[in-house]
Design an enzyme around this catalytic site. Structure first.
Site, PDB file in Angstrom:
ATOM      1  N   CYS B  95      34.857  21.137 -53.347  1.00 58.05           N
ATOM      2  CA  CYS B  95      34.484  21.127 -51.935  1.00 58.05           C
ATOM      3  C   CYS B  95      33.214  21.946 -51.667  1.00 58.05           C
ATOM      4  O   CYS B  95      32.135  21.532 -52.057  1.00 58.05           O
ATOM      5  CB  CYS B  95      35.679  21.623 -51.114  1.00 58.05           C
ATOM      6  SG  CYS B  95      35.746  20.920 -49.472  1.00 58.05           S
ATOM      7  N   ARG B 130      36.355  13.694 -40.012  1.00 61.82           N
ATOM      8  CA  ARG B 130      36.623  14.310 -41.308  1.00 61.82           C
ATOM      9  C   ARG B 130      37.333  13.304 -42.178  1.00 61.82           C
ATOM     10  O   ARG B 130      38.061  12.448 -41.671  1.00 61.82           O
ATOM     11  CB  ARG B 130      37.536  15.533 -41.151  1.00 61.82           C
ATOM     12  CG  ARG B 130      36.866  16.766 -40.633  1.00 61.82           C
ATOM     13  CD  ARG B 130      37.841  17.943 -40.612  1.00 61.82           C
ATOM     14  NE  ARG B 130      37.914  18.630 -41.895  1.00 61.82           N
ATOM     15  CZ  ARG B 130      37.073  19.592 -42.280  1.00 61.82           C
ATOM     16  NH1 ARG B 130      36.110  19.982 -41.481  1.00 61.82           N
ATOM     17  NH2 ARG B 130      37.200  20.174 -43.447  1.00 61.82           N
ATOM     18  N   HIS B 194      41.109  18.662 -53.440  1.00 58.71           N
ATOM     19  CA  HIS B 194      41.427  20.010 -53.045  1.00 58.71           C
ATOM     20  C   HIS B 194      41.971  20.855 -54.135  1.00 58.71           C
ATOM     21  O   HIS B 194      42.802  20.412 -54.898  1.00 58.71           O
ATOM     22  CB  HIS B 194      42.484  19.973 -51.956  1.00 58.71           C
ATOM     23  CG  HIS B 194      41.829  20.115 -50.650  1.00 58.71           C
ATOM     24  ND1 HIS B 194      42.499  20.308 -49.507  1.00 58.71           N
ATOM     25  CD2 HIS B 194      40.531  20.109 -50.346  1.00 58.71           C
ATOM     26  CE1 HIS B 194      41.627  20.392 -48.533  1.00 58.71           C
ATOM     27  NE2 HIS B 194      40.440  20.269 -49.015  1.00 58.71           N
TER      28      HIS B 194
END
Lengths: 449, 234
Positions: B95, B130, B194
């Site tokens: 990220c 998003r 993630h």
């Protein structure tokens, strides 16, 4: 009241009455009906109350309940949303189902409010006080980052510049922005302010809001909460008006501590619950309730701890504890470390919207502490049982003590045969609700909420 | 001979928003199966980073405020990070970490900030949207599928000298347009998966671990050890 509000209120009240008496429900639908007829209804009803809003990431429900308990020492008929419906419609419903205050006299309302709903609620009703518990990383898929979460609360506070902000002084973010409001802080002051340490690596919110240097601490209560200071620019914890001055006993079922030198006891474990009690104490003191009255209120708190109740399942003492984010999980693991007897551990992970659909946060939980505890059996389950199972494996839980059971109905059967008297279940929100519903159906939990 | 892997957790105290530390814990889990020791150390604002001190690195995702502070410090470590990457040492950047290794990125408030150009991708910002949800990709070299969770507003476009980590089967990936996810340059992986990409993808973890070991112990024959590791995926 306008005719429209009158009508809306009437519709809301009668739908509440109908749902409550015939359907056994009624927590947010009356609010929906009423709001549909008149969007300003909350403004009309709210005028008749002095309102205290409790918000923050963790501890809202219990802090609200404790504040109500403390205020009962002085006030009758306190309106509160004890079912935890903490968004606009739930709060509208709360007012609708409440007994109307006596004519010409203001009622008092203590409301738990979701972080993102502070602003829409303050647009309708002007509170007298905001109580802020903490801002931790929580369900990033819904709220975003800690700074945006705090900003959402601030956007609401700005609409009520006369309201007192009673905030956790140990939380650096609550001291990071200028506010026109009168501010009062509470916190822990039970250790000498001498050390120089940094927060654990997994902790959020540890940068100085003034100069962006890493914050240091004289001591840390847990996570990023404590007596912080910036070695670079001198930013530091504000003066505390209400302080925990001693913590003398901690078990999963009991905490003994002193606030401002007075001894208190609450029938529940966890340092986070001492913070909740401290917040309730601070509210009580601000409105003129005496320390011994507050002690009396805390002594009557046994029935408040709905999220951490003990259930008898075929002779086993089963506790279900809600977990939803790393800080909360670490606090619960810390609580388990105070358990003097051997026990069994059940971890239930779901990833529905209400749980947070991202399960990455479990990697920031300190599950590595579990293998060192006297835990005879581990079981993992829920819809995301593979995630939590692998997490415990990596944490060092041995395979021969670890069973895997995705089906929550079967988890209940397994609990009946676990090798210990005590069983702790850590569950995310929907897993906890499903377990409760199943236990209720089987008669282990009495009806009602 | 006891082998070991020394892990640098780059800005681990500031850039660990999505359980990124799960990658290190997972590496240690698999390393233990073959008797390899894993040590890890946070390298943060006030610390020097030396490429020679580490064999593996994790650079996680951060919140905007922290990322901005890290971006200011990163030039101090730029040369050594590039040296580390060019020595073929494995690095996983998730990220925000992924974005900052590239040429530039535009943050949530619209500011364009330079990356350290260790890789050639760049990141723009999409407005009012998003990419959130479960994601599944297929690595075209190995045919393996990886599962994860993405939650990002930045949209990243690949540059020269790098290829995607995988083709998006489900979800959004780098930019929601070209069906790519992540970027690979040497043994450095940038990804929007993630935090614990290694936790959920055992084959990927195994591969990264042996890249680190083969790089560090070039004369050792890892055939037997490779057979011993049983990757778990879910």
């Amino acid at each position: 009241m306008t005719l429209r509000s009158e009508l809306a209120t009437l519709a809301g009240r009668s739908s509440y009455w109908f749902l409550h008496n015939f359907m056994g429900g009624g927590s947010s639908l009356p609010g929906k009906i009423t709001t549909a007829i008149d969007p300003d209804v909350l403004q009309e009803i709210g005028k008749n109350y002095e309102v205290i809003i409790v918000s923050g990431t963790n501890g809202k429900t219990l802090t609200t309940a404790l504040v109500v308990q403390v205020l009962k020492e002085k006030y009758d008929n306190i309106v509160t949303n004890k079912t935890g419906s903490n968004m606009v419609q739930g709060i509208t419903s709360t007012f609708l189902e409440a007994k109307r205050p006596t004519k010409g006299k203001k009622g008092i309302a203590v409301l738990e409010v979701d972080e993102a709903n502070v602003k829409p609620i303050v647009e309708k009703i002007k509170p007298k006080m905001f109580v802020l518990t903490n801002i931790f990383r929580d369900q990033l898929d819904r709220y975003g980052e800690i700074y945006t979460t705090y900003q959402k609360i601030l956007d609401g506070i700005k609409l009520a510049p006369d309201a007192v902000v009673l905030a956790n002084g140990d939380e650096p973010i609550f001291h990071s922005k200028e506010l026109p409001n009168p501010q009062v802080y509470y916190g822990f002051s039970n250790e000498p302010a001498k050390g120089d340490m940094k927060a654990a690596p997994n902790t959020d919110g540890i940068l100085c809001p003034v100069c962006q240097h890493l914050l240091h601490y004289h001591y840390i209560v847990y996570a990023n909460l404590g007596d912080y200071f910036c070695p670079n620019c001198g930013f530091q914890r504000p003066d505390l008006r209400f302080k925990v001055t001693d913590v003398s006993e901690r078990t999963p079922k009991d905490s003994k501590f002193a606030i401002d030198g007075n001894q208190y006891e609450i029938g529940v474990g966890g340092t986070y619950n001492i913070y909740n009690a401290l917040a309730a104490y601070a509210v009580g003191r601000e409105v003129g309730i005496q320390p011994d009255q507050i002690r009396h209120a805390f002594d009557n708190n046994q029935r408040l701890f709905g999220r951490q109740e003990e259930i008898n399942v075929e002779g086993k003492d089963v506790s279900i504890i809600l977990v939803k984010n790393p800080v909360g999980t670490n606090q619960v693991i810390d609580l388990l470390a105070t358990e003097p007897d051997s026990f069994s551990f059940v971890g239930l992970l779901n990833a529905e919207y209400a749980d947070g659909i991202d399960t990455s946060w479990i990697w920031d939980g300190e599950f590595e502490r579990l293998p060192a505890m006297d835990i005879k059996q581990f079981e993992t389950g829920g819809k995301r049982y593979k995630d939590i199972t692998f997490r415990l494996k990596v944490a060092g839980v041995p395979d021969d003590k670890h069973t895997i059971q995705p089906d929550l109905g079967q988890v209940i059967e397994d609990i009946k045969h676990m090798p210990t008297q005590k069983v702790y279940i850590l569950a995310t929100y929907t897993a906890m609700m499903e377990m409760r519903a199943r236990l209720m159906k089987q008669g282990y939990i009495k009806g009602g909420k | 001979m006891t082998m070991n892997i020394r892990v640098a957790h780059l800005y681990g105290d500031l850039m660990n928003t999505y359980g990124d530390i799960g990658n290190i814990l997972t590496l240690r889990f698999y390393a233990k199966q073959i008797g390899v020791e894993v040590t890890d150390q946070i390298v943060s604002l006030e610390d020097d980073f030396k490429a020679d001190d580490f064999d593996f690195a994790v650079f996680g995702g951060g919140q905007d405020f922290e990322q901005m502070v890290v971006a200011k410090d990163l030039p101090n470590k730029k040369d050594e990070i590039i040296k580390f990457i060019e020595q073929n040492k494995p690095l996983i950047a998730v990220c925000g970490g992924y974005q900052m290794l590239g040429k530039y990125y535009v943050d949530a408030s619209g500011r364009k900030l330079p990356g350290i150009s260790a890789m050639n991708h760049y990141t723009e910002q999409q407005h009012e949207h998003r990419f959130i949800g479960n994601i599944e990709i297929q690595n075209e070299a190995t045919g393996q599928k990886y599962h994860g969770f993405e939650n990002h507003q930045g949209i990243t476009f690949l540059g020269d000298d790098e290829h995607a980590l995988g083709k998006v089967l489900k979800g959004y990936g780098n930019n929601g347009e070209d069906h790519t996810e992540g970027a690979v340059h040497k043994n450095t992986i940038g990804t929007y998966f993630h935090g614990p990409i290694m936790a959920r993808n055992g084959n990927f973890s195994k591969q990264m671990m042996f890249e680190a070991l083969e790089n560090k112990y070039p004369d050792y024959d890892f055939t037997d050890l490779k057979a011993k590791v049983k990757p778990e995926s879910y």
